[in-house]
Design a protein around this motif. Structure first.
Motif, PDB file in Angstrom:
ATOM      1  N   PHE A  44     -42.630  27.927 -90.198  1.00  0.00           N
ATOM      2  CA  PHE A  44     -41.811  27.321 -89.154  1.00  0.00           C
ATOM      3  C   PHE A  44     -40.720  26.512 -89.847  1.00  0.00           C
ATOM      4  CE2 PHE A  44     -45.914  27.586 -86.697  1.00  0.00           C
ATOM      5  CZ  PHE A  44     -45.464  28.519 -85.760  1.00  0.00           C
ATOM      6  N   ASP A  45     -39.578  27.135 -90.070  1.00  0.00           N
ATOM      7  CA  ASP A  45     -38.517  26.492 -90.830  1.00  0.00           C
ATOM      8  C   ASP A  45     -37.569  25.682 -89.954  1.00  0.00           C
ATOM      9  OD1 ASP A  45     -37.846  29.074 -89.832  1.00  0.00           O
ATOM     10  OD2 ASP A  45     -36.046  29.097 -91.059  1.00  0.00           O
ATOM     11  N   VAL A  46     -37.708  25.776 -88.627  1.00  0.00           N
ATOM     12  CA  VAL A  46     -36.906  24.967 -87.711  1.00  0.00           C
ATOM     13  C   VAL A  46     -37.850  24.197 -86.792  1.00  0.00           C
ATOM     14  CG1 VAL A  46     -35.296  24.999 -85.779  1.00  0.00           C
ATOM     15  CG2 VAL A  46     -34.903  26.492 -87.740  1.00  0.00           C
ATOM     16  N   LEU A  47     -37.716  22.881 -86.767  1.00  0.00           N
ATOM     17  CA  LEU A  47     -38.450  22.025 -85.844  1.00  0.00           C
ATOM     18  C   LEU A  47     -37.450  21.327 -84.942  1.00  0.00           C
ATOM     19  CD1 LEU A  47     -41.153  20.296 -88.111  1.00  0.00           C
ATOM     20  CD2 LEU A  47     -41.267  22.501 -86.936  1.00  0.00           C
ATOM     21  N   ASN A  69     -43.213  16.273 -73.755  1.00  0.00           N
ATOM     22  CA  ASN A  69     -41.876  16.613 -74.251  1.00  0.00           C
ATOM     23  C   ASN A  69     -41.809  18.105 -74.519  1.00  0.00           C
ATOM     24  OD1 ASN A  69     -39.421  16.891 -75.520  1.00  0.00           O
ATOM     25  ND2 ASN A  69     -39.725  15.227 -76.975  1.00  0.00           N
ATOM     26  N   VAL A  70     -41.250  18.860 -73.567  1.00  0.00           N
ATOM     27  CA  VAL A  70     -41.219  20.319 -73.705  1.00  0.00           C
ATOM     28  C   VAL A  70     -40.221  20.778 -74.741  1.00  0.00           C
ATOM     29  CG1 VAL A  70     -41.994  20.739 -71.347  1.00  0.00           C
ATOM     30  CG2 VAL A  70     -39.548  20.509 -71.805  1.00  0.00           C
ATOM     31  N   SER A  71     -39.464  19.848 -75.347  1.00  0.00           N
ATOM     32  CA  SER A  71     -38.507  20.219 -76.386  1.00  0.00           C
ATOM     33  C   SER A  71     -39.144  20.275 -77.769  1.00  0.00           C
ATOM     34  CB  SER A  71     -37.325  19.232 -76.401  1.00  0.00           C
ATOM     35  OG  SER A  71     -36.600  19.297 -75.192  1.00  0.00           O
ATOM     36  N   ASN A  72     -40.458  20.044 -77.857  1.00  0.00           N
ATOM     37  CA  ASN A  72     -41.133  20.102 -79.152  1.00  0.00           C
ATOM     38  C   ASN A  72     -41.352  21.556 -79.557  1.00  0.00           C
ATOM     39  OD1 ASN A  72     -41.296  17.307 -79.328  1.00  0.00           O
ATOM     40  ND2 ASN A  72     -43.304  17.228 -78.351  1.00  0.00           N
ATOM     41  N   THR A  73     -40.352  22.140 -80.177  1.00  0.00           N
ATOM     42  CA  THR A  73     -40.343  23.570 -80.474  1.00  0.00           C
ATOM     43  C   THR A  73     -40.295  23.808 -81.975  1.00  0.00           C
ATOM     44  OG1 THR A  73     -39.136  24.011 -78.410  1.00  0.00           O
ATOM     45  CG2 THR A  73     -39.094  25.741 -80.088  1.00  0.00           C
ATOM     46  N   ALA A  74     -41.087  24.795 -82.430  1.00  0.00           N
ATOM     47  CA  ALA A  74     -41.035  25.242 -83.822  1.00  0.00           C
ATOM     48  C   ALA A  74     -40.648  26.708 -83.834  1.00  0.00           C
ATOM     49  CB  ALA A  74     -42.386  25.039 -84.505  1.00  0.00           C
ATOM     50  N   VAL A  75     -39.733  27.072 -84.729  1.00  0.00           N
ATOM     51  CA  VAL A  75     -39.215  28.439 -84.787  1.00  0.00           C
ATOM     52  C   VAL A  75     -39.328  28.974 -86.204  1.00  0.00           C
ATOM     53  CG1 VAL A  75     -37.242  29.943 -84.288  1.00  0.00           C
ATOM     54  CG2 VAL A  75     -37.547  27.813 -82.989  1.00  0.00           C
ATOM     55  N   SER A  76     -39.767  30.213 -86.326  1.00  0.00           N
ATOM     56  CA  SER A  76     -39.745  30.914 -87.607  1.00  0.00           C
ATOM     57  C   SER A  76     -38.426  31.675 -87.683  1.00  0.00           C
ATOM     58  CB  SER A  76     -40.945  31.865 -87.712  1.00  0.00           C
ATOM     59  OG  SER A  76     -40.982  32.486 -88.969  1.00  0.00           O
ATOM     60  N   SER A  77     -37.340  30.926 -87.873  1.00  0.00           N
ATOM     61  CA  SER A  77     -35.997  31.492 -87.699  1.00  0.00           C
ATOM     62  C   SER A  77     -35.580  32.428 -88.829  1.00  0.00           C
ATOM     63  CB  SER A  77     -34.968  30.367 -87.570  1.00  0.00           C
ATOM     64  OG  SER A  77     -34.770  29.704 -88.799  1.00  0.00           O
ATOM     65  N   SER A  78     -36.214  32.302 -89.986  1.00  0.00           N
ATOM     66  CA  SER A  78     -35.818  33.146 -91.118  1.00  0.00           C
ATOM     67  C   SER A  78     -36.521  34.502 -91.093  1.00  0.00           C
ATOM     68  CB  SER A  78     -36.109  32.432 -92.444  1.00  0.00           C
ATOM     69  OG  SER A  78     -37.490  32.158 -92.571  1.00  0.00           O
ATOM     70  N   ARG A 102     -34.950  34.800 -79.007  1.00  0.00           N
ATOM     71  CA  ARG A 102     -33.783  35.241 -79.775  1.00  0.00           C
ATOM     72  C   ARG A 102     -33.481  34.268 -80.910  1.00  0.00           C
ATOM     73  NH1 ARG A 102     -33.539  40.430 -78.166  1.00  0.00           N
ATOM     74  NH2 ARG A 102     -32.955  40.662 -75.964  1.00  0.00           N
ATOM     75  N   PRO A 103     -33.105  34.794 -82.073  1.00  0.00           N
ATOM     76  CA  PRO A 103     -32.635  33.913 -83.149  1.00  0.00           C
ATOM     77  C   PRO A 103     -31.324  33.255 -82.740  1.00  0.00           C
ATOM     78  CG  PRO A 103     -32.286  36.226 -83.721  1.00  0.00           C
ATOM     79  CD  PRO A 103     -33.082  36.213 -82.454  1.00  0.00           C
ATOM     80  N   CYS A 213     -37.538  36.210 -83.011  1.00  0.00           N
ATOM     81  CA  CYS A 213     -38.303  35.479 -84.011  1.00  0.00           C
ATOM     82  C   CYS A 213     -39.459  34.778 -83.300  1.00  0.00           C
ATOM     83  CB  CYS A 213     -37.432  34.484 -84.774  1.00  0.00           C
ATOM     84  SG  CYS A 213     -36.444  33.381 -83.743  1.00  0.00           S
ATOM     85  N   TRP A 214     -40.488  34.421 -84.063  1.00  0.00           N
ATOM     86  CA  TRP A 214     -41.644  33.730 -83.490  1.00  0.00           C
ATOM     87  C   TRP A 214     -41.286  32.288 -83.157  1.00  0.00           C
ATOM     88  CZ3 TRP A 214     -44.957  37.303 -82.336  1.00  0.00           C
ATOM     89  CH2 TRP A 214     -45.213  38.383 -83.209  1.00  0.00           C
TER      90      TRP A 214
END
Length: 232
Positions: A44-47, A69-78, A102-103, A213-214
């Motif tokens: 998860f490279d984006v928090l 807080n529904v904005s607590n998002t982790a993304v595997s953007s790479s 979507r990325p 992306c995940w």
């Protein structure tokens, strides 16, 4: 260098990994970059949000530090998935949201109150559309562990504040602490399938196409660890 990377990739990759590769290697997608992806686990490279952190510095694990807080998002953007089959497992505590989206450019992730499901950002999210999205309209889709329901959005519309809840799909089942959730993204068939503790539940959404992306969304009681795995 590319020929060496190609041979190494073919000698090491599983059938599932080879099936997930782009149909053509060109531009920034090279055999060397693909080999690098195989050598490095999902992270998860984006928090996004003030209430989410990596667990003990481990970028494959995130947890929520604040509730509501529904904005607590982790993304595997790479790790961008464009063709073929992709399977990942998520070990959970609590009842997070788990899915694909979507990325996005880094600047969009930095927007205040970023969420793939924030209706106030839909115009901004749609403006980031690229040819890589294809012609599909499933731009974010997630499994809600607490109820087993599917939530997806096309970044527009007014139904349920701009996103859609699928209350019932064949195999729907809730999940919680101690469970391992597997998600199979099949971009050949355009489906998203859920597994629970190595048991197939069913297809929670179809109609997916293009790049994804995940991503996960966590609350104060949630922890998620992501890893690549073989399909059960």
């Amino acid at each position: 260098v590319e020929e060496v990377a190609r041979r190494e990739m073919r000698s090491r990759a599983t059938d599932d990994e080879m099936g997930s590769l782009p149909r053509y290697v060109s531009g920034t997608t090279t055999w060397l970059s693909i080999l690098h992806r195989i050598d490095h686990p999902l992270l998860f490279d984006v928090l996004v949000g003030a209430g989410i952190e990596h667990r003990n510095g481990d970028e494959s694990r995130v947890y929520g530090t604040t509730s509501g807080n529904v904005s607590n998002t982790a993304v595997s953007s790479s790790y961008i998935m464009t063709t073929g089959l992709h399977f990942a497992e998520f070990e959970i505590t609590g009842t997070p949201f788990i899915g694909v989206a979507r990325p996005m450019p880094k600047l969009i992730y930095e927007r205040e109150n970023f969420s793939y499901f924030n209706t106030y950002l839909f115009d901004t999210l749609l403006a980031a559309r690229t040819d890589g999205w294809g012609d599909g309209n499933v731009h974010a889709c997630q499994y809600f562990c607490r109820t087993g329901e599917t939530i997806w959005t096309c970044f527009e519309g007014e139904r349920t504040d701009g996103y859609n809840w699928v209350w019932g799909w064949e195999g729907k089942e809730s999940s919680t602490t101690g469970d391992t959730i597997g998600i199979l993204l099949n971009l050949d068939e355009g489906t998203l399938t859920v597994y629970k503790n190595n048991r197939r539940l069913g297809v929670m959404k179809d109609g997916l196409s293009g790049s994804y992306c995940w991503h996960v969304i966590v609350d104060g009681n949630d922890t998620v660890a992501i890893k690549e795995a073989q399909r059960p």
